[in-house]
Enzyme design. Structure first.
Site, PDB file in Angstrom:
ATOM      1  N   LYS A 200       0.866  -1.177   0.000  1.00 52.98           N
ATOM      2  CA  LYS A 200       0.000   0.000   0.000  1.00 52.98           C
ATOM      3  C   LYS A 200       0.906   1.231   0.000  1.00 52.98           C
ATOM      4  CE  LYS A 200      -3.631   2.460   2.388  1.00 52.98           C
ATOM      5  NZ  LYS A 200      -4.680   2.417   3.403  1.00 52.98           N
ATOM      6  N   LYS A 253      -2.145  -1.551  -3.842  1.00 53.43           N
ATOM      7  CA  LYS A 253      -2.989  -0.366  -3.819  1.00 53.43           C
ATOM      8  C   LYS A 253      -2.129   0.888  -3.876  1.00 53.43           C
ATOM      9  CE  LYS A 253      -6.094   1.915  -0.696  1.00 53.43           C
ATOM     10  NZ  LYS A 253      -6.573   2.000   0.637  1.00 53.43           N
TER      11      LYS A 253
HETATM   12  C1  PBG Z   1      -7.675   3.568   5.385  1.00 54.53           C
HETATM   13  C2  PBG Z   1      -7.885   3.339   3.935  1.00 54.53           C
HETATM   14  C3  PBG Z   1      -7.645   4.243   2.883  1.00 54.53           C
HETATM   15  C4  PBG Z   1      -8.142   3.635   1.725  1.00 54.53           C
HETATM   16  C5  PBG Z   1      -8.623   2.372   2.092  1.00 54.53           C
HETATM   17  N1  PBG Z   1      -8.446   2.195   3.473  1.00 54.53           N
HETATM   18  C6  PBG Z   1      -7.106   5.631   2.880  1.00 54.53           C
HETATM   19  C7  PBG Z   1      -5.768   5.910   3.392  1.00 54.53           C
HETATM   20  O1  PBG Z   1      -4.939   5.030   3.644  1.00 54.53           O
HETATM   21  O2  PBG Z   1      -5.509   7.093   3.589  1.00 54.53           O
HETATM   22  C8  PBG Z   1      -8.166   4.262   0.350  1.00 54.53           C
HETATM   23  C9  PBG Z   1      -9.210   3.756  -0.591  1.00 54.53           C
HETATM   24  C10 PBG Z   1      -9.450   4.622  -1.783  1.00 54.53           C
HETATM   25  O3  PBG Z   1      -8.818   5.668  -2.009  1.00 54.53           O
HETATM   26  O4  PBG Z   1     -10.354   4.250  -2.549  1.00 54.53           O
HETATM   27  N2  PBG Z   1      -6.555   3.073   5.967  1.00 54.53           N
END
Ligand code: PBG
Length: 330
Positions: A200, A253
């Site tokens: 991520k 992601k």
């Molecule tokens: C929270 C989380 C996020 C997303 C999924 N879970 C945001 C972040 O890490 O700031 C992003 C999902 C998206 O942008 O569609 N931890």
């Protein structure tokens, strides 16, 4: 005359019939997970400005949405709670409230559509008044790794006991997959799966999601825990750790700008690979389509197919419902 043209690749592109015969990849509703936002209250369906077509649903309407999705062939949803600002604290304790919004939402979906798989998010950002995924040291501003693991584990156990099928740690703390697996097993949830947000990245593509949950960090950024977009070998390091800690799926992601990472993990792991087609990717398509600059449906299909071609088994996408509607009319 055409001696030099021993191969004519165009032969296999002459008609849709022959193209469909040699097509290497496919995308169907079976491959998709729909992320859905949940809000407290009743009869609420609140539009999210930066994500046209996406809503914050109250639990009653969320259940109805899930019935529709299931009928369309979308059989997994990933739930994200939009927590009332008055419940956000620096200890993020609402994250483990057994009668909070999140457990209610999980139970309501499982009640309404028992066969639907419910995936959850494990991270503190919706509950943390600092907007970070981990606890913040009030003196130094640092994100506290090991102190956070305890809370994440409790959160996962509460989600599993509410009926969640797949736990999705998105927090990027070190050791969280192992801690959560231990916690789940010790409470008897041996069959609850973990889809780890393995690679991520610290990405600007999450902007619209943070609007949807009002969860942007109050200070600083997420670069001390989310990955540097410049790195790819580090994704293998995270994948090996998550595998050894007991993850059932590995996720990459964001998606579209990280197709190389999806392919790398698919080549380096035997676990199913998931990709998250995130909020910013969705918003960019919607904005350009609204202006008439791109064709919404064609771009959607091309993007979703690209994930499959790169090696994703599963795609989390805000396009899931739209895709399934198109697919049912094909
Ligand atoms: C929270 C989380 C996020 C997303 C999924 N879970 C945001 C972040 O890490 O700031 C992003 C999902 C998206 O942008 O569609 N931890």
């Amino acid at each position: 005359m055409s001696d030099f043209l021993l191969q004519r690749p165009r032969r296999l592109r002459r008609s849709e019939t022959i193209r469909s015969m040699v097509r290497e990849n496919s995308i169907t509703p079976d491959h998709l997970i729909a992320p859905l936002f949940v809000v407290a209250g009743k009869d609420q369906k609140i539009a999210i400005n930066s994500m046209p077509g996406q809503f914050r649903f109250s639990v009653d309407l969320l259940a109805k949405e899930c019935q529709q999705l299931f009928a369309l062939g979308i059989k997994t949803v990933a739930l994200f709670p939009a927590i009332d600002p008055s419940l956000k604290t620096s200890d993020a304790l609402e994250s483990v409230n057994p009668s909070g919004l999140y457990p209610d939402a999980i139970k309501a979906v499982k009640n309404a559509v028992p066969e639907m798989l419910v995936m959850t998010d494990v991270a503190l950002d919706p509950y943390n008044s600092d907007g970070h995924d981990g606890l913040v040291d009030s003196k130094t501003g640092q994100i506290l790794n090991d102190e956070t693991l305890e809370l994440l584990t409790k959160m996962a156990i509460m989600q599993a006991s509410s009926g969640a099928d797949i736990i999705g740690p998105s927090d990027m703390m070190d050791g969280r997959v192992g801690a959560i697996r231990d916690g789940l097993d010790s409470e008897g949830f041996i069959d609850t799966a973990i889809m780890s947000y393995t690679a991520k990245y610290a990405s600007a593509f999450y902007g619209p999601f943070r609007d949807a949950l009002d969860s942007a960090p109050k200070a600083g950024d997420k670069k001390t825990y989310q990955m540097d977009p410049a790195n790819s070998r580090e994704a293998i390091k995270e994948a090996l750790l998550d595998e050894s800690e007991g993850a059932d799926f590995l996720m990459v992601k964001p998606g579209i700008a990280y197709l190389d990472i999806i392919q790398t993990l698919a080549h380096n792991s035997t676990l199913p690979i998931a990709a998250y087609n995130v909020s910013g990717e969705y918003a960019m398509v919607k904005a350009a389509a609204e202006k008439g600059w791109v064709d919404n449906d064609k771009i959607m299909l091309e993007m979703l197919m690209a994930f499959r071609r790169a090696g994703a088994d599963v795609v989390l996408s805000y396009f899931a419902k739209e895709f399934a509607q198109l697919y049912s009319r094909r």
